[in-house]
Design a protein around this motif. Structure first.
Motif, PDB file in Angstrom:
ATOM      1  N   THR A   2       0.867  -1.168   0.000  1.00  0.00           N
ATOM      2  CA  THR A   2       0.000   0.000   0.000  1.00  0.00           C
ATOM      3  C   THR A   2       0.909   1.225   0.000  1.00  0.00           C
ATOM      4  OG1 THR A   2      -0.139  -0.272   2.414  1.00  0.00           O
ATOM      5  CG2 THR A   2      -1.987  -1.077   1.123  1.00  0.00           C
ATOM      6  N   SER A   3       0.499   2.262  -0.725  1.00  0.00           N
ATOM      7  CA  SER A   3       1.392   3.410  -0.924  1.00  0.00           C
ATOM      8  C   SER A   3       0.594   4.706  -0.972  1.00  0.00           C
ATOM      9  CB  SER A   3       2.155   3.178  -2.234  1.00  0.00           C
ATOM     10  OG  SER A   3       2.842   4.320  -2.650  1.00  0.00           O
ATOM     11  N   GLY A   4       1.246   5.817  -0.614  1.00  0.00           N
ATOM     12  CA  GLY A   4       0.577   7.125  -0.638  1.00  0.00           C
ATOM     13  C   GLY A   4      -0.353   7.270   0.557  1.00  0.00           C
ATOM     14  N   GLY A  34       5.156   0.915   1.588  1.00  0.00           N
ATOM     15  CA  GLY A  34       5.189   1.305   0.175  1.00  0.00           C
ATOM     16  C   GLY A  34       6.567   1.193  -0.451  1.00  0.00           C
ATOM     17  N   TYR A  35       6.865   2.156  -1.343  1.00  0.00           N
ATOM     18  CA  TYR A  35       8.129   2.097  -2.089  1.00  0.00           C
ATOM     19  C   TYR A  35       9.345   2.190  -1.171  1.00  0.00           C
ATOM     20  CZ  TYR A  35       5.362   2.544  -6.346  1.00  0.00           C
ATOM     21  OH  TYR A  35       4.466   2.322  -7.363  1.00  0.00           O
ATOM     22  N   GLN A  36       9.200   2.859  -0.019  1.00  0.00           N
ATOM     23  CA  GLN A  36      10.334   2.975   0.891  1.00  0.00           C
ATOM     24  C   GLN A  36      10.717   1.595   1.432  1.00  0.00           C
ATOM     25  OE1 GLN A  36      12.058   5.698   0.979  1.00  0.00           O
ATOM     26  NE2 GLN A  36      13.569   4.707   2.317  1.00  0.00           N
ATOM     27  N   ARG A  66       5.382   7.771   1.897  1.00  0.00           N
ATOM     28  CA  ARG A  66       5.778   8.467   0.665  1.00  0.00           C
ATOM     29  C   ARG A  66       7.300   8.371   0.631  1.00  0.00           C
ATOM     30  NH1 ARG A  66       0.720  10.941  -0.624  1.00  0.00           N
ATOM     31  NH2 ARG A  66      -0.411  11.424   1.266  1.00  0.00           N
ATOM     32  N   SER A  67       7.858   8.019  -0.527  1.00  0.00           N
ATOM     33  CA  SER A  67       9.297   7.773  -0.596  1.00  0.00           C
ATOM     34  C   SER A  67       9.970   8.698  -1.602  1.00  0.00           C
ATOM     35  CB  SER A  67       9.552   6.311  -0.985  1.00  0.00           C
ATOM     36  OG  SER A  67      10.903   6.122  -1.317  1.00  0.00           O
ATOM     37  N   LYS A  68      10.820   9.585  -1.096  1.00  0.00           N
ATOM     38  CA  LYS A  68      11.584  10.479  -1.993  1.00  0.00           C
ATOM     39  C   LYS A  68      12.632   9.670  -2.749  1.00  0.00           C
ATOM     40  CE  LYS A  68      11.078  15.126  -0.306  1.00  0.00           C
ATOM     41  NZ  LYS A  68      11.121  15.521   1.119  1.00  0.00           N
ATOM     42  N   GLY A  75      17.359   4.705  -6.295  1.00  0.00           N
ATOM     43  CA  GLY A  75      16.412   4.117  -5.348  1.00  0.00           C
ATOM     44  C   GLY A  75      15.621   2.992  -5.996  1.00  0.00           C
ATOM     45  N   ARG A  76      15.179   3.240  -7.222  1.00  0.00           N
ATOM     46  CA  ARG A  76      14.376   2.218  -7.918  1.00  0.00           C
ATOM     47  C   ARG A  76      15.208   0.985  -8.237  1.00  0.00           C
ATOM     48  NH1 ARG A  76      12.329   7.114 -10.183  1.00  0.00           N
ATOM     49  NH2 ARG A  76      13.634   6.918 -12.032  1.00  0.00           N
ATOM     50  N   LYS A  77      16.492   1.187  -8.525  1.00  0.00           N
ATOM     51  CA  LYS A  77      17.382   0.041  -8.816  1.00  0.00           C
ATOM     52  C   LYS A  77      17.522  -0.832  -7.552  1.00  0.00           C
ATOM     53  CE  LYS A  77      21.205  -2.002 -10.735  1.00  0.00           C
ATOM     54  NZ  LYS A  77      21.569  -2.899  -9.658  1.00  0.00           N
ATOM     55  N   VAL A 104       4.588   2.926 -13.007  1.00  0.00           N
ATOM     56  CA  VAL A 104       4.826   3.015 -14.454  1.00  0.00           C
ATOM     57  C   VAL A 104       6.309   3.260 -14.727  1.00  0.00           C
ATOM     58  CG1 VAL A 104       4.408   4.459 -16.495  1.00  0.00           C
ATOM     59  CG2 VAL A 104       2.480   3.736 -15.075  1.00  0.00           C
ATOM     60  N   VAL A 105       6.905   4.183 -13.976  1.00  0.00           N
ATOM     61  CA  VAL A 105       8.328   4.499 -14.153  1.00  0.00           C
ATOM     62  C   VAL A 105       9.163   3.242 -13.864  1.00  0.00           C
ATOM     63  CG1 VAL A 105      10.249   5.873 -13.228  1.00  0.00           C
ATOM     64  CG2 VAL A 105       8.005   6.930 -13.538  1.00  0.00           C
ATOM     65  N   PHE A 106       8.808   2.550 -12.797  1.00  0.00           N
ATOM     66  CA  PHE A 106       9.528   1.336 -12.379  1.00  0.00           C
ATOM     67  C   PHE A 106       9.440   0.263 -13.465  1.00  0.00           C
ATOM     68  CE2 PHE A 106       9.779  -2.590  -9.696  1.00  0.00           C
ATOM     69  CZ  PHE A 106      11.063  -2.388  -9.220  1.00  0.00           C
ATOM     70  N   GLY A 119      -6.660   3.021  -4.570  1.00  0.00           N
ATOM     71  CA  GLY A 119      -7.016   3.181  -3.156  1.00  0.00           C
ATOM     72  C   GLY A 119      -6.783   4.614  -2.745  1.00  0.00           C
ATOM     73  N   THR A 120      -7.814   5.396  -2.713  1.00  0.00           N
ATOM     74  CA  THR A 120      -7.728   6.798  -2.277  1.00  0.00           C
ATOM     75  C   THR A 120      -9.146   7.290  -2.011  1.00  0.00           C
ATOM     76  OG1 THR A 120      -7.280   9.068  -3.016  1.00  0.00           O
ATOM     77  CG2 THR A 120      -7.523   7.445  -4.734  1.00  0.00           C
ATOM     78  N   ILE A 121      -9.314   8.094  -0.970  1.00  0.00           N
ATOM     79  CA  ILE A 121     -10.690   8.510  -0.658  1.00  0.00           C
ATOM     80  C   ILE A 121     -11.210   9.552  -1.649  1.00  0.00           C
ATOM     81  CG2 ILE A 121     -10.464   8.006   1.807  1.00  0.00           C
ATOM     82  CD1 ILE A 121     -10.337  11.093   2.237  1.00  0.00           C
ATOM     83  N   GLN A 250     -11.744  11.783   7.976  1.00  0.00           N
ATOM     84  CA  GLN A 250     -12.384  11.242   6.773  1.00  0.00           C
ATOM     85  C   GLN A 250     -11.632  10.056   6.193  1.00  0.00           C
ATOM     86  OE1 GLN A 250     -13.769  14.837   4.166  1.00  0.00           O
ATOM     87  NE2 GLN A 250     -12.242  15.537   5.611  1.00  0.00           N
ATOM     88  N   ARG A 251     -10.370   9.912   6.554  1.00  0.00           N
ATOM     89  CA  ARG A 251      -9.580   8.782   6.047  1.00  0.00           C
ATOM     90  C   ARG A 251      -9.748   7.526   6.899  1.00  0.00           C
ATOM     91  NH1 ARG A 251      -5.644   9.834   2.329  1.00  0.00           N
ATOM     92  NH2 ARG A 251      -4.727  11.897   2.337  1.00  0.00           N
ATOM     93  N   GLY A 252     -10.264   7.709   8.120  1.00  0.00           N
ATOM     94  CA  GLY A 252     -10.259   6.581   9.043  1.00  0.00           C
ATOM     95  C   GLY A 252     -11.555   5.797   9.052  1.00  0.00           C
TER      96      GLY A 252
HETATM   97  P1  ATP Z   1      -2.879  10.047  -2.571  1.00  0.00           P
HETATM   98  O1  ATP Z   1      -3.843  10.105  -3.719  1.00  0.00           O
HETATM   99  O2  ATP Z   1      -3.526   9.660  -1.308  1.00  0.00           O
HETATM  100  O3  ATP Z   1      -2.000  11.278  -2.449  1.00  0.00           O
HETATM  101  P2  ATP Z   1      -0.736   8.831  -4.015  1.00  0.00           P
HETATM  102  O4  ATP Z   1      -0.453   7.427  -4.381  1.00  0.00           O
HETATM  103  O5  ATP Z   1      -1.082   9.755  -5.143  1.00  0.00           O
HETATM  104  O6  ATP Z   1      -1.860   8.833  -2.897  1.00  0.00           O
HETATM  105  P3  ATP Z   1       1.836  10.156  -3.666  1.00  0.00           P
HETATM  106  O7  ATP Z   1       2.468  10.660  -2.427  1.00  0.00           O
HETATM  107  O8  ATP Z   1       1.564  11.131  -4.748  1.00  0.00           O
HETATM  108  O9  ATP Z   1       0.513   9.402  -3.193  1.00  0.00           O
HETATM  109  O10 ATP Z   1       2.766   8.988  -4.273  1.00  0.00           O
HETATM  110  C1  ATP Z   1       3.199   7.917  -3.460  1.00  0.00           C
HETATM  111  C2  ATP Z   1       4.624   7.568  -3.769  1.00  0.00           C
HETATM  112  O11 ATP Z   1       4.753   7.158  -5.148  1.00  0.00           O
HETATM  113  C3  ATP Z   1       5.628   8.707  -3.636  1.00  0.00           C
HETATM  114  O12 ATP Z   1       6.031   8.931  -2.316  1.00  0.00           O
HETATM  115  C4  ATP Z   1       6.798   8.202  -4.493  1.00  0.00           C
HETATM  116  O13 ATP Z   1       7.573   7.280  -3.757  1.00  0.00           O
HETATM  117  C5  ATP Z   1       6.078   7.440  -5.619  1.00  0.00           C
HETATM  118  N1  ATP Z   1       6.039   8.311  -6.813  1.00  0.00           N
HETATM  119  C6  ATP Z   1       5.157   9.299  -7.085  1.00  0.00           C
HETATM  120  N2  ATP Z   1       5.465   9.914  -8.252  1.00  0.00           N
HETATM  121  C7  ATP Z   1       6.587   9.309  -8.715  1.00  0.00           C
HETATM  122  C8  ATP Z   1       7.416   9.476  -9.873  1.00  0.00           C
HETATM  123  N3  ATP Z   1       7.175  10.409 -10.793  1.00  0.00           N
HETATM  124  N4  ATP Z   1       8.462   8.645 -10.016  1.00  0.00           N
HETATM  125  C9  ATP Z   1       8.735   7.694  -9.103  1.00  0.00           C
HETATM  126  N5  ATP Z   1       8.001   7.492  -7.997  1.00  0.00           N
HETATM  127  C10 ATP Z   1       6.939   8.275  -7.793  1.00  0.00           C
END
Ligand code: ATP
Length: 318
Positions: A2-4, A34-36, A66-68, A75-77, A104-106, A119-121, A250-252
């Motif tokens: 699960t991510s975001g 998530g990605y982290q 959320r993963s920078k 990071g993706r590698k 998609v990028v991955f 999955g998003t409200i 609202q998220r809970g």
């Molecule tokens: P919400 O709709 O609740 O905000 P979301 O999935 O859109 O959920 P984001 O924080 O936008 O949440 O994205 C989640 C994670 O996806 C980011 O922290 C990042 O790790 C990855 N991500 C987003 N955009 C990119 C990108 N362009 N390239 C690589 N990874 C990305």
């Protein structure tokens, strides 16, 4: 994984993915945060019994983040190396459009199969009539507005209630109609302050002693909800104006039956697509049928607000 932002129904989707894997005798690994977690190798083997008693729980047992670091090729590698090391050959991402963009990028860089479950409200994803968590959030927000109305009508107050939706007014429009709001302000339609004021004055003249205005976070009036309230108070001194920002509540909460069923259906389809060798697709709901949309289209496509519902809302606020 699960991510975001988390959303009610994510646990039900995890459960469905895990149980479908078990059904097809396919090994399933959960990725924490998530990605982290993918980058750090924070994995857990999951069996059908790992997901007992979670269908009714809000949040996500796999945690979200959320993963920078995942925004970088390095990071993706690292993430890809971890997946390969654990013999993982397909990824189900439960998240919003940011998470799908990452997927998609991955996939492009590492040719790794990815399927998305929305999955998003906010319900702001193209290719599905409903995202996981949206129905639950609607009911949570509507219940809250009902309660605010009790106090509004006891004191002849005008309440501005802010609901979530930075770019989309789906929550505001539906909860506004469902809770009988006098005005609904959404990003897709800029009513203009004068029209809002005129409409509130009309309601007052017609005998309404209290009112609720539902405002989406991303409303385009150019003023935030507090400034909107000030503006109305200046122009309608007969009203006591109050603001309520519903925020993260609202998220809970426990997902509605609709979200649990949707999560179960989408999880099954996601795993079946991976087993069939498919990739870069999002599973969703169209005309109440489970269907697929190209992941890039799901990210880029524009979700339109329901014009018929907008018209209904105009008529209901007469
Ligand atoms: P919400 O709709 O609740 O905000 P979301 O999935 O859109 O959920 P984001 O924080 O936008 O949440 O994205 C989640 C994670 O996806 C980011 O922290 C990042 O790790 C990855 N991500 C987003 N955009 C990119 C990108 N362009 N390239 C690589 N990874 C990305």
């Amino acid at each position: 994984m699960t991510s975001g932002g988390d959303a009610p129904g994510m646990n039900a989707a995890i459960r469905s993915v895990v149980r479908t894997c078990a059904y097809y005798s396919t090994e399933c690994v959960g990725i924490y945060r998530g990605y982290q977690g993918m980058i750090e190798g924070d994995f857990v083997t999951m069996t059908a019994r790992s997901v007992n008693n979670i269908i009714q729980k809000g949040g996500t047992i796999l945690k979200s983040a959320r993963s920078k670091e995942f925004m970088t090729a390095e990071g993706r590698k690292k993430a890809c190396d971890n997946l390969k090391e654990h013999d993982i050959d397909g990824l189900v991402v439960i998240g919003g459009d940011g998470s799908f963009t990452g997927g998609v990028v991955f996939n492009k860089e590492h040719n790794f199969p990815v399927i998305g479950i929305p999955g998003t409200i906010d319900n702001d994803i193209f290719g599905t009539s409903h995202t996981l968590g949206y129905d639950t959030a609607l009911n949570t927000a509507m219940d809250a507005i009902d309660k605010i109305r009790d106090t509004a009508s006891s004191h002849n107050r005008l309440f501005f209630v802010e609901v979530m939706g930075r770019d989309a007014g789906f929550i505001a429009l539906n909860t506004g109609v469902g809770a009988g709001a006098e005005e609904i302000l959404i990003p897709e339609e800029d009513l203009g302050l004068d029209r809002m004021l005129e409409s509130l004055k009309k309601s007052r003249r017609s005998g309404k002693s209290s009112s609720i205005v539902v405002v989406a976070e991303g409303d385009k009036s150019g003023r935030n909800v507090y400034q909107l309230a000030e503006y109305v108070e200046e122009n309608m001194p007969e009203y006591e104006v109050r603001v309520s920002v519903l925020g993260h509540m609202q998220r809970g909460g426990s997902p509605t039956c609709f979200d649990r069923v949707l999560a179960s259906r989408l999880g099954v389809k996601a795993v079946e697509l991976l087993i069939d060798g498919k990739s870069n697709l999002m599973v969703g709901l169209k005309n109440d049928k489970v269907s697929t949309t190209d992941l890039e289209k799901a990210i880029k496509g524009q979700c339109e607000i329901d014009m018929e519902l907008l018209r209904v809302s105009d008529i209901m606020t007469t």
